[in-house]
Design an enzyme around this catalytic site. Sequence first.
Site, PDB file in Angstrom:
ATOM      1  N   HIS A 100      37.165  36.053  37.082  1.00 17.44           N
ATOM      2  CA  HIS A 100      36.576  35.386  35.915  1.00 17.44           C
ATOM      3  C   HIS A 100      37.467  35.376  34.667  1.00 17.44           C
ATOM      4  CE1 HIS A 100      32.208  34.029  34.839  1.00 17.44           C
ATOM      5  NE2 HIS A 100      33.110  33.111  34.545  1.00 17.44           N
ATOM      6  N   ASP A 130      25.961  34.603  35.518  1.00 18.92           N
ATOM      7  CA  ASP A 130      26.682  35.819  35.904  1.00 18.92           C
ATOM      8  C   ASP A 130      25.718  37.004  35.923  1.00 18.92           C
ATOM      9  OD1 ASP A 130      28.766  37.811  36.120  1.00 18.92           O
ATOM     10  OD2 ASP A 130      30.089  36.563  34.896  1.00 18.92           O
ATOM     11  N   HIS A 132      27.014  39.710  34.970  1.00 19.13           N
ATOM     12  CA  HIS A 132      27.693  40.443  33.888  1.00 19.13           C
ATOM     13  C   HIS A 132      27.880  39.551  32.663  1.00 19.13           C
ATOM     14  CE1 HIS A 132      29.199  41.798  37.886  1.00 19.13           C
ATOM     15  NE2 HIS A 132      28.913  42.997  37.396  1.00 19.13           N
ATOM     16  N   ASP A 134      30.590  39.851  30.611  1.00 17.28           N
ATOM     17  CA  ASP A 134      32.039  39.626  30.463  1.00 17.28           C
ATOM     18  C   ASP A 134      32.442  39.448  29.004  1.00 17.28           C
ATOM     19  OD1 ASP A 134      32.162  39.842  33.210  1.00 17.28           O
ATOM     20  OD2 ASP A 134      32.378  37.693  33.581  1.00 17.28           O
ATOM     21  N   HIS A 147      38.783  40.571  33.503  1.00 17.42           N
ATOM     22  CA  HIS A 147      37.672  39.689  33.918  1.00 17.42           C
ATOM     23  C   HIS A 147      36.345  40.119  33.294  1.00 17.42           C
ATOM     24  CE1 HIS A 147      35.844  41.776  37.767  1.00 17.42           C
ATOM     25  NE2 HIS A 147      36.124  42.655  36.837  1.00 17.42           N
ATOM     26  N   ASP A 236      29.848  32.518  37.948  1.00 15.41           N
ATOM     27  CA  ASP A 236      30.368  33.674  38.689  1.00 15.41           C
ATOM     28  C   ASP A 236      29.456  33.846  39.898  1.00 15.41           C
ATOM     29  OD1 ASP A 236      30.839  36.306  39.633  1.00 15.41           O
ATOM     30  OD2 ASP A 236      31.396  36.995  37.625  1.00 15.41           O
ATOM     31  N   ASP A 238      28.806  36.193  41.648  1.00 15.09           N
ATOM     32  CA  ASP A 238      28.025  37.437  41.697  1.00 15.09           C
ATOM     33  C   ASP A 238      26.699  37.334  40.944  1.00 15.09           C
ATOM     34  OD1 ASP A 238      28.392  38.238  38.945  1.00 15.09           O
ATOM     35  OD2 ASP A 238      30.187  39.377  39.449  1.00 15.09           O
ATOM     36  N   GLU A 281      35.173  34.386  41.387  1.00 18.08           N
ATOM     37  CA  GLU A 281      34.838  35.700  41.964  1.00 18.08           C
ATOM     38  C   GLU A 281      34.409  35.675  43.430  1.00 18.08           C
ATOM     39  OE1 GLU A 281      35.536  38.607  40.549  1.00 18.08           O
ATOM     40  OE2 GLU A 281      35.809  38.083  38.424  1.00 18.08           O
TER      41      GLU A 281
HETATM   42  N1  ARG Z   1      31.390  45.082  32.820  1.00 13.81           N
HETATM   43  C1  ARG Z   1      32.336  45.484  33.828  1.00 13.81           C
HETATM   44  C2  ARG Z   1      33.745  45.541  33.238  1.00 13.81           C
HETATM   45  O1  ARG Z   1      33.926  45.155  32.118  1.00 13.81           O
HETATM   46  C3  ARG Z   1      32.291  44.560  35.027  1.00 13.81           C
HETATM   47  C4  ARG Z   1      32.758  43.159  34.772  1.00 13.81           C
HETATM   48  C5  ARG Z   1      32.610  42.284  35.970  1.00 13.81           C
HETATM   49  N2  ARG Z   1      33.092  40.966  35.693  1.00 13.81           N
HETATM   50  C6  ARG Z   1      33.190  39.984  36.592  1.00 13.81           C
HETATM   51  N3  ARG Z   1      33.742  38.846  36.176  1.00 13.81           N
HETATM   52  N4  ARG Z   1      32.825  40.131  37.825  1.00 13.81           N
HETATM   53  O2  ARG Z   1      34.664  45.954  33.905  1.00 13.81           O
HETATM   54 MN    MN Z   2      31.942  37.120  35.533  1.00 11.49          MN
HETATM   55 MN    MN Z   3      30.036  38.954  37.377  1.00 16.71          MN
END
Ligand code: ARG
Ligand code: MN
Ligand code: MN
Length: 314
Positions: A100, A130, A132, A134, A147, A236, A238, A281
């Site tokens: 990402h 997402d 998350h 991010d 990411h 994303d 996920d 992702e």
């Molecule tokens: N919040 C966590 C981090 O900053 C997970 C981030 C996951 N991001 C993603 N693009 N899958 O490391």
């Molecule tokens: Mn993401």
């Molecule tokens: Mn994510």
Amino acid sequence: ADLGVVAVGFSGGQCKPGVDAAPSALIESGLLTQLRDELGYNLHGDDQVHLYTDLVPASDPDYRGMKNPRAVSAVTRRIADQVYEHSRAGRLTLTLGGDHSIAIGTIAGTAKATRERLGPRGEMAVIWVDAHADINTPETSGSGNVHGMPVAFLTGIASDKNEEFFGWLTPEHRLSTTKLVYIGLRDVDAGEKRILREHGIKAFSMFDIDKHGIGRVMEMALAHIGTDTPIHLSFDVDALDPMWAPSTGTPVRGGLTLREGDFICECVHETGSLVAVDLVEVNPSLAPEQDMGAHETVRAGCSLVRCALGESLL
Ligand code: ARG
Ligand code: MN
Ligand code: MN
Ligand code: MN
């Protein structure tokens, strides 16, 4: 319609190898052929997957806690140019990631092209789907993986003067926090929660989806953006529950069904305001337990993209 395609085989925004293989996996499973033959797009862009190896320095020590900072900065800068060129030519742009972090490039590119087309007040909106947020800054991040930081750099919540470390991002590339909407959140770090609250950023978590249903959530999300605003969709994989998308680097239980994911994409398509889509992702080398994991995840990714680009059930 014209579609610009950028295939980004880059994984430097996180630590697990394999996301760089996603664009080839998506393309080999027939995604681009379907977009051309079934949805009628004219595809533009080189048929190759970009690996950006020329931009990855031999030595790339951590900076402000960020891992691979020079590589991610240089690669996203190049992606911003690629996406900008497609967007400037009036094409809807599809970027296949990659992790990402690449959204730093894709959103910077469409934001710049949109401002040029509509004038300085012509700001686009981003729908970020997402698990998350991010939106970590280098300082709030626990992992140092970029990411987890793209939204912080794009909104200017994080910045650096040095061109080597995202200092190439200038106001024309930026996204204002009022034009950002999240959908599907369920794993947000403490520092990120603080940032979301302080900046009053619109976010629909899985709680909101369970409470109101995805139909109502999409109405509210699109109402926040308003009509006649160009939309960049950054998806994303996920965001989907690991049941539908197990092959991803940071899976989180309790996510969207594939049908809810497709519905989000269909609603965005229906606005007629879509200017760019990212799918990120997908990591075909991670398929926990079941052998079909990678295949299922790639298939889910293809479905999301086709829905965003206009495939309809009837
Ligand atoms: N919040 C966590 C981090 O900053 C997970 C981030 C996951 N991001 C993603 N693009 N899958 O490391
Ligand atoms: Mn993401
Ligand atoms: Mn994510
Ligand atoms: Mn249509």
